[in-house]
Scaffold this active site. Structure first.
Site, PDB file in Angstrom:
ATOM      1  N   ASP A   1       5.390   8.271  13.520  1.00  0.00           N
ATOM      2  CA  ASP A   1       4.461   8.412  12.410  1.00  0.00           C
ATOM      3  C   ASP A   1       3.173   9.032  12.932  1.00  0.00           C
ATOM      4  O   ASP A   1       3.131   9.564  14.040  1.00  0.00           O
ATOM      5  CB  ASP A   1       4.245   7.082  11.683  1.00  0.00           C
ATOM      6  CG  ASP A   1       3.529   6.034  12.529  1.00  0.00           C
ATOM      7  OD1 ASP A   1       3.036   6.367  13.624  1.00  0.00           O
ATOM      8  OD2 ASP A   1       3.449   4.875  12.072  1.00  0.00           O
TER       9      ASP A   1
ATOM     10  N   ARG B   1       1.951  -1.436   2.587  1.00  0.00           N
ATOM     11  CA  ARG B   1       0.784  -0.987   3.353  1.00  0.00           C
ATOM     12  C   ARG B   1       0.096   0.164   2.611  1.00  0.00           C
ATOM     13  O   ARG B   1       0.610   1.275   2.568  1.00  0.00           O
ATOM     14  CB  ARG B   1       1.176  -0.535   4.766  1.00  0.00           C
ATOM     15  CG  ARG B   1      -0.017   0.010   5.553  1.00  0.00           C
ATOM     16  CD  ARG B   1       0.218   0.092   7.056  1.00  0.00           C
ATOM     17  NE  ARG B   1       1.158   1.124   7.445  1.00  0.00           N
ATOM     18  CZ  ARG B   1       1.354   1.513   8.712  1.00  0.00           C
ATOM     19  NH1 ARG B   1       0.679   0.934   9.698  1.00  0.00           N
ATOM     20  NH2 ARG B   1       2.233   2.444   9.001  1.00  0.00           N
TER      21      ARG B   1
END
Length: 555
Positions: A457, A177
């Site tokens: 996150d 990603r």
């Protein structure tokens, strides 16, 4: 100091020392080669103006939403794509047929090995929300992936030997990603401007590893974050085509799964798959970022106030509708519909609490399986057996054949009513506590942070910030005190939380809670609203002593 000569060009990057106990014969110079950087520059010069225009389009849309001139809905100009029953995504790619359990985490050397050794099918290796983008983290993330793909990632610490249990070719399939379109890499300049972080992350990984991955029977696979419009997916598709042509790799070799984690993207799922076409490997429910985006996009509309964060669940109407539409869309088009994150981590010192947490994970995965997802995410290897056990009930590597009979409307996607909705002082404290802890760790270079037995996150801090802004902006009344939420209340509780967290910080007076609070305060008192915390904080972790790498003259 790393010095790389490119003809008459010199690249200077004052890189942090190699992370302790993570030796590698691969150097930064092996990643930032002349040929690799030529490829990076080609993509930047070809596509960066389009990227910047798409970001302007985001702002224009937000301005229209804020002024009430625009209501989110399905795009009339793309109705033909949605109404055409024939078109399909590509056949499934090698290593991406069974994705029933995916683990996620940043490309830190030990975490790469732990993830590749876990009992999962695929591994989303993250340069985005779970990695604070210090220069060291970014360049050594590329070093670590380069080494992993070549079976040379093992290393030893005084406490532990880290090594792959089996060859990389037999390990879980890596899906990288890159950072989102809004991010820049301010250590690298092209033509006097910082390079797109998305292009930088993608280009270096693809250039160095694509042929090697293909030779191992897999391929260069990606997760694409934070997109808000199908034309942003088209930009990725154009980049993929040029990249594959440049390395003489057949078009369609790259595969990309798009995280549907913004509210506008939920209205354009089919268009996003269509734009990627032969490169599509499905969509994913980025649940926490989706909550963040919903608050962000509708923040000025007092009919869409979300309650305490623990009351916003996957069974909330707008979340359930988004999941059902995603699964239906993906399966009608023949691609994967991936579930969301189980962020729990084992609670080692409390068996009862751990059993309760693991039971929540199991129920969440059963709900995803029953809805029709083809797989789901876990944040810790210990959760993989639970996800494996649940999704083994598919009986097949995926359930793309199953197309739920649902019809989701614009009203369903915007139904933000939540059962038992309430906003309390504890809700403020939880948001401030989680937001501060994450931001402080991020400022110290860590983007993957255990907080209250959850692996968090950046989306965690974003939800905290947006909710507090929304509550103050609309002067919401607290249900436990019957008082309005004012800037004075959030500022007071913020300082209290800073004092509590700083006093017990494991790094003592080296903690950065005061710095985190400085950036947090204007956001949670309604004074300002930044698009992303990561861009707001980024300059604090750009190494000030670095000379930007300026590759202006590279031809």
């Amino acid at each position: 100091m790393v010095k790389i000569s490119l003809d008459n060009i010199q690249i200077f990057a004052d890189v942090d020392s190699v992370p302790q106990f993570a030796p590698s014969t691969t150097t930064v110079a092996d990643i930032l080669t002349k040929d690799a950087l030529k490829f990076v520059v080609l993509l930047h010069r070809t596509f960066n103006e389009t990227r910047k225009q798409l970001l302007i389009n985001r702002k224009l849309q937000q301005d229209q939403l804020d002024s009430g001139k625009l209501k989110l809905d399905f795009l009339p100009e793309t109705a033909a794509i949605r109404d055409d029953p024939v078109w399909q995504g590509p056949i499934l790619a090698p290593g991406l047929i069974n994705r029933s359990t995916e683990i996620t985490g940043p490309p830190l050397r030990n975490m790469l090995i732990n993830a590749l050794n876990s009992s999962v099918n695929t591994y989303m290796t993250d340069f985005e929300d779970s990695l604070a983008p210090t220069w060291s983290n970014i360049v050594y993330g590329q070093v670590n992936l380069f080494d992993a793909v070549r079976d040379q990632i093992n290393f030893t610490t005084p406490r532990k030997d880290y090594k792959l249990n089996k060859p990389f070719a037999q390990s879980p399939t890596i899906i990288v990603r890159p950072r989102g379109w809004h991010m820049e890499e301010k250590h690298v300049y092209v033509d006097g401007e910082p390079i797109s972080a998305s292009i930088f992350d993608f280009a270096l990984y693809f250039y160095h590893n694509a042929h090697q991955l293909i030779s191992l029977g897999k391929g260069p696979y990606f997760y694409l974050p934070k997109m808000e419009h199908h034309l942003e997916a088209k930009l990725w598709n154009d980049i993929f085509n040029v990249a594959q042509d440049y390395l003489a790799i057949p078009r369609g070799t790259i595969r990309a799964t798009v995280l549907i984690e913004t509210l506008p993207a939920a209205f354009q799922m089919e268009e996003i798959i269509y734009q990627l076409r032969q490169h599509s490997s499905g969509l994913n429910c980025g649940r926490w970022d989706y909550i963040f985006s919903t608050i962000k996009k509708l923040r000025n509309d007092n009919t869409h106030i979300l309650p305490n964060r623990d009351l916003v669940t996957m069974t909330s109407p707008f979340m359930a509708a988004y999941v059902k539409r995603l699964i239906n869309t993906c399966h009608r088009r023949g691609v994967h519909a991936m579930g969301g994150m189980a962020a729990h981590i084992p609670i080692k010192d409390d068996e009862t609490a751990n059993n309760i947490a693991m039971d929540k994970v199991r129920k969440d995965k059963i709900r995803e399986l029953t809805n029709g997802h083809d797989g789901s995410w876990v944040a810790h290897p210990a959760l993989a057996p639970i996800c494996n056990e649940v999704f083994s009930n598919m009986g097949t590597p995926n359930q793309i054949y199953f197309i739920p009979d649902v019809h989701i409307t614009e009203a369903d996607l915007l139904n933000t009513n939540c059962e038992g909705a309430k906003i309390t002082t504890d809700g403020i404290k939880v948001n401030l506590d989680i937001g501060l802890q994450y931001m402080e760790a991020w400022l110290r270079g860590s983007g993957c942070v255990p907080i209250n037995n959850l692996m968090e996150d950046a989306a965690t801090a974003e939800v905290s910030r947006c909710q507090l802004y929304q509550w103050v902006h609309h002067n919401i009344t607290l249900q436990d005190t019957n008082e309005p939420i004012t800037p004075e209340i959030t500022a007071k509780i913020l300082q209290e939380q800073v004092d509590i967290l700083a006093a017990k910080s494991p790094v003592g007076d080296k903690n950065k809670f005061a710095l985190a609070a400085k950036y947090f305060l204007p956001e949670i008192t309604g004074e300002k609203f930044s698009d992303f915390l990561t861009t707001l904080l980024y300059d604090e972790i750009v190494t000030k002593k670095d000379k930007p790498i300026d590759i202006t003259s590279l031809k």
